[in-house]
Design an enzyme around this catalytic site. Structure first.
Site, mmCIF file in Angstrom:
data_model
loop_
_atom_site.group_PDB
_atom_site.id
_atom_site.type_symbol
_atom_site.label_atom_id
_atom_site.label_comp_id
_atom_site.label_asym_id
_atom_site.label_seq_id
_atom_site.Cartn_x
_atom_site.Cartn_y
_atom_site.Cartn_z
ATOM 1 N N LYS A 1 21.546 5.792 12.824
ATOM 2 C CA LYS A 1 21.222 5.949 11.401
ATOM 3 C C LYS A 1 19.832 5.421 11.080
ATOM 4 C CE LYS A 1 25.694 6.039 9.043
ATOM 5 N NZ LYS A 1 26.488 5.407 7.973
ATOM 6 N N LYS B 1 31.726 16.487 13.377
ATOM 7 C CA LYS B 1 32.870 16.063 12.584
ATOM 8 C C LYS B 1 32.736 16.546 11.141
ATOM 9 C CE LYS B 1 33.450 11.722 10.988
ATOM 10 N NZ LYS B 1 33.947 10.391 10.686
ATOM 11 N N LYS C 1 31.662 13.811 4.761
ATOM 12 C CA LYS C 1 31.315 13.849 3.347
ATOM 13 C C LYS C 1 29.877 14.259 3.126
ATOM 14 C CE LYS C 1 33.939 9.814 2.550
ATOM 15 N NZ LYS C 1 33.441 8.534 3.008
HETATM 16 P P1 ADP Z 1 33.266 10.222 6.379
HETATM 17 O O1 ADP Z 1 33.060 10.250 7.865
HETATM 18 O O2 ADP Z 1 33.643 11.539 5.816
HETATM 19 O O3 ADP Z 1 32.136 9.557 5.629
HETATM 20 P P2 ADP Z 1 34.711 7.726 6.132
HETATM 21 O O4 ADP Z 1 33.755 7.098 7.070
HETATM 22 O O5 ADP Z 1 34.719 7.229 4.722
HETATM 23 O O6 ADP Z 1 34.547 9.316 6.131
HETATM 24 O O7 ADP Z 1 36.144 7.612 6.732
HETATM 25 C C1 ADP Z 1 37.312 7.454 5.964
HETATM 26 C C2 ADP Z 1 38.518 7.709 6.827
HETATM 27 O O8 ADP Z 1 38.665 9.111 7.081
HETATM 28 C C3 ADP Z 1 38.447 7.029 8.199
HETATM 29 O O9 ADP Z 1 39.747 6.564 8.530
HETATM 30 C C4 ADP Z 1 38.038 8.151 9.117
HETATM 31 O O10 ADP Z 1 38.497 7.941 10.448
HETATM 32 C C5 ADP Z 1 38.714 9.362 8.476
HETATM 33 N N1 ADP Z 1 37.951 10.575 8.751
HETATM 34 C C6 ADP Z 1 36.688 10.831 8.335
HETATM 35 N N2 ADP Z 1 36.274 12.050 8.753
HETATM 36 C C7 ADP Z 1 37.311 12.574 9.460
HETATM 37 C C8 ADP Z 1 37.497 13.818 10.148
HETATM 38 N N3 ADP Z 1 36.564 14.743 10.190
HETATM 39 N N4 ADP Z 1 38.679 14.022 10.769
HETATM 40 C C9 ADP Z 1 39.648 13.079 10.731
HETATM 41 N N5 ADP Z 1 39.536 11.897 10.085
HETATM 42 C C10 ADP Z 1 38.379 11.631 9.464
#
Ligand code: ADP
Ligand code: TRP
Length: 335
Positions: free
Chosen positions: A121, A202, A205
């Site tokens: 990052k 992946k 958001k």
């Molecule tokens: P992001 O990666 O979208 O910013 P976060 O870091 O806030 O999401 O993660 C919140 C929760 O959602 C965590 O438990 C993370 O493992 C899960 N999570 C995030 N993206 C995914 C995905 N693409 N598939 C499955 N679980 C996910």
């Protein structure tokens, strides 16, 4: 409802942090929110909105505040029960930051600089916030504060949980036994939903245009269009092969997670990509539409949701007070 006793069932206590840096999506739902809601009556469960983590990169104050309330409302709409689950914004429980500082005093600068996520990052930004470097220490505080032993996370978070583990061990060795030592655990398959437009990354958001992200608050026709436009490959038969056919595998995994079945089994039931996509549209809408309906109801009364969060924070402050007190005393602070 009184706060759970500090060490009662702590072996089974679970924690999840969601960062209010954007809108929640089907990956969050299938990978985190649904498993939390399903397990909350069997495990002491902590779900916090990691608003402080959302500030480790450039952020818009109004959006962080709005996202925090939106995410909390979606968690409730997806079945998180605030009577049994501790649900609160991280910043409303100052013990997170208090313990963060104490843990910084057992963390090496080099140790923080070695974190892969920090390196990736920070390489993409011109002005790197100090909080981005120290964020894994705050995450360690999140975990140790609640005396968590097993932390369910995606594999991208393994190194951070490993740091929490190292810090707990070091703190205990130097200052006396204070924290249980946590370990990362990985939820079942489908724990990693991929971007529909780029199935090698992946679903997230913050990914690009959002064309490949199924947001939980996207209108049904937008969700349908995104699934129908999902990248597949030039093949014609449906087979489950995540390495060579990641797009099709991802669709099968989404369907499998919605249906509680195995992706390889499901593959045998479809003879075209078109039929597979139609089934994914139906499954996603069946999952998401009821959540959207409850969200619409709950968001008519944001003050109620806000009140639930405040009550959750109050319980979390009570539930974590003994741990902070023990850490303060161990490290040499007057009580
Ligand atoms: P992001 O990666 O979208 O910013 P976060 O870091 O806030 O999401 O993660 C919140 C929760 O959602 C965590 O438990 C993370 O493992 C899960 N999570 C995030 N993206 C995914 C995905 N693409 N598939 C499955 N679980 C996910
Ligand atoms: N860093 C985690 C993520 O990006 C979110 C998080 C913050 C978390 N603190 C946590 C997860 C504590 C588990 C435990 O997904």
């Amino acid at each position: 409802m009184t706060a759970p006793a500090l060490d009662a069932r702590s072996r089974l206590r679970r924690i999840t942090g969601l960062t209010p840096s954007g809108h929640l999506h089907v990956g969050n739902l299938l990978g985190a929110m649904a498993p939390i809601a399903a397990g909350q009556y069997d495990h002491d469960t902590v779900v916090f909105l990691a608003d402080l983590h959302a500030m480790t990169v450039r952020h818009d104050p109004a959006r962080v505040r709005a996202n925090t309330l939106e995410q909390a409302t979606l968690l409730l709409a997806a079945g998180v029960d605030p009577e049994v689950t501790l649900l609160y914004p991280q910043s409303q429980v100052p013990a997170h930051t208090e313990l963060h500082y104490l843990l910084e005093c057992v963390t090496g600068v080099g140790e923080a600089q070695r974190m892969i996520q920090y390196r990736e990052k920070s390489a993409r930004q011109r002005q790197v916030r100090l909080s981005l470097l120290t964020y894994p220490v705050l995450m360690a505080a999140d975990i140790l504060l609640h005396r968590i032993r097993e932390v369910p996370v995606g594999d991208d978070q393994d190194q951070h949980v490993e740091l929490a583990r190292d810090l707990a061990i070091r703190f205990n060795q130097r200052y006396g036994d204070t924290f249980p030592v946590p370990v990362a655990v990985h939820p079942s398959a489908a724990a990693r939903v991929m971007d529909l437009a780029d199935p090698t990354s992946k679903m997230s958001k913050s990914a690009g245009s959002g064309a490949g992200t199924l947001f939980l608050l996207d209108p049904p026709d937008v969700l349908r269009r995104k699934v129908l436009r999902a990248v597949t490959d030039s093949g014609t038969t449906v087979a489950y092969d995540p390495v060579h056919r990641p797009g099709v595998a991802n669709l099968l995994e989404i369907l499998a997670a919605c249906a509680g079945r195995s992706p390889a089994d499901l593959a045998t039931e479809f003879d075209s990509y078109g039929r597979l996509k139609a089934a994914v549209v139906d499954a996603v809408l069946a999952r998401v539409t009821p959540i959207q309906a409850r969200y619409a109801e709950l968001s008519r009364d944001p003050a109620h949701v806000h009140g639930l969060l405040r009550a959750g924070a109050e319980r979390a402050r009570a539930a974590t007070a003994d741990t902070v007190r023990a850490a303060r005393a161990a490290i040499g602070l007057l009580d």
